[in-house]
Design an enzyme around this catalytic site. Structure first.
Site, short mmCIF file in Angstrom:
data_model
loop_
_atom_site.label_atom_id
_atom_site.label_comp_id
_atom_site.label_asym_id
_atom_site.label_seq_id
_atom_site.Cartn_x
_atom_site.Cartn_y
_atom_site.Cartn_z
N SER A 154 7.59 53.14 54.45
CA SER A 154 7.79 51.76 54.00
C SER A 154 7.62 50.82 55.17
CB SER A 154 9.19 51.58 53.41
OG SER A 154 9.47 50.21 53.18
N TYR A 167 18.26 52.27 54.76
CA TYR A 167 16.91 52.55 54.26
C TYR A 167 15.87 52.26 55.35
CZ TYR A 167 12.70 52.36 51.40
OH TYR A 167 11.45 52.58 50.89
#
Length: 257
Positions: A154, A167
Site C-alpha cells: 500500500s 497498518y
C-alpha cells in the site's frame, strides 16, 4: 564470478503455471485470480473464513483445475499444510500473490485507541502471515527455477497515511521484507510489491465510497482505483517485468506526488 546471462527473456507465459493467492476469495485477490486465470494459469484461491466465496470463484474461473485453499495468515502449521496440498493436488507453484490483509480505522492522533490487540493482529496478518506463506512455498517456487512472488502492499507504507498507524507500519515492513527476500531468493524467484492507494472495496471498515471518490478526484489521474486495476498491475509484474525484483510498483493515480 559467473558470467551474466544474456537478456531477451521475453514475456512470462502463464499456460501450465500455478498461481497461489492468499486472500483470494474477494477484493484484489479475487481480481488477480480472474486475470491470471484468463492468461492460462491454474489458481489456488486462498481463503481464511471465506470458503464458500473461494469455492464459487474457483468454479467460475476460466480454464480448469482451480482449487479453493485454506490459507489462514495466523496459522503457520496450516500454511505449511496448504503448501503440501498444492504440491499434492497441482504438482507445482510458480506464482505466489500475498493479497491477504487486515486493518481497522483508527485516527492516528488517538494513540490509546490503537490497542495492543489490534496492533498485533494487523502485524500478524499483514507481515508475519505473508512471511510464513513465502517460507512454506519457497521449496515449490524454487523447483521451477523461474517463479514470482507478488506482495500486495500500500502507498500507506511509503507516506504513512492510512487507516491506522499499525497498518502503515505493516505495509512498510512488507516492502522492506520484499527487499531482503529478493536478495536471497534470486535468481530462481523474483519478488515484487504492488502498492495501490485507496481501492474501491470494503476493505477498510467504516470508509465510505464517497471518501474514496473524494480522494480520487484530487489526484493527478482522477480515476477511482478498482481491484481490477491492481490485478492488471499484478499480471504486468508477473509477465513482463522479467528483470525487476526487490522493487515496489505504485498504482496510486499519482497520489505520491
Amino acid at each position: 564470478m559467473s558470467e551474466a546471462k544474456p537478456g531477451g527473456l521475453g514475456p512470462y507465459a502463464l499456460q501450465g503455471r500455478v498461481a497461489v493467492i492468499s486472500g483470494g476469495s474477494s477484493g484484489i485477490g479475487a481480481a488477480a485470480a480472474r486475470r491470471l486465470a484468463e492468461q492460462g494459469a491454474t489458481i489456488a484461491v486462498g481463503y481464511n473464513t471465506g470458503r464458500d466465496r473461494a469455492e464459487a470463484l474457483a468454479a467460475e474461473l476460466p480454464g480448469s483445475g482451480h482449487i479453493a485453499l485454506h490459507l489462514p495468515m495466523g496459522d503457520s502449521a496450516a500454511i505449511r499444510a496448504a503448501a503440501a496440498e498444492v504440491e499434492t493436488r497441482l504438482g507445482r507453484a510458480d506464482i505466489l500473490v500475498n493479497s491477504a490483509g487486515t486493518t481497522r480505522a483508527v485516527p492516528h492522533a488517538d494513540l490509546d485507541a490503537l490497542d495492543d490487540e489490534t496492533f498485533d493482529r494487523i502485524l500478524l496478518t499483514n507481515v508475519r502471515g505473508p512471511y510464513a506463506t513465502i517460507r512454506a512455498f519457497v521449496p515449490l517456487l524454487r523447483r521451477g527455477g523461474d517463479a514470482v512472488i507478488i506482495n500486495i502492499s500500500s502507498l500507506a507504507g511509503i507516506n504513512g497515511l492510512g487507516s491506522s498507524i499499525a497498518y502503515c507500519a505493516s505495509k512498510a515492513a512488507l516492502d522492506t521484507m520484499g527487499l531482503s527476500l529478493a536478495r536471497v531468493l534470486g535468481p530462481e524467484i523474483r519478488v515484487i510489491g504492488v502498492s495501490p492507494a485507496a481501492v474501491d472495496t470494503g476493505f477498510v471498515p467504516g470508509r465510505s465510497r464517497e471518501a474514496v471518490l473524494k480522494q480520487a478526484a484530487a489526484l493527478p489521474l482522477p480515476v477511482v482505483c478498482q481491484p481490477d486495476d491492481v490485478a492488471l498491475a499484478v499480471v504486468a509484474a508477473v509477465t513482463h517485468l522479467r528483470l525487476s525484483t526487490g522493487t515496489t510498483l505504485l498504482v496510486d493515480g499519482g497520489r505520491h506526488l
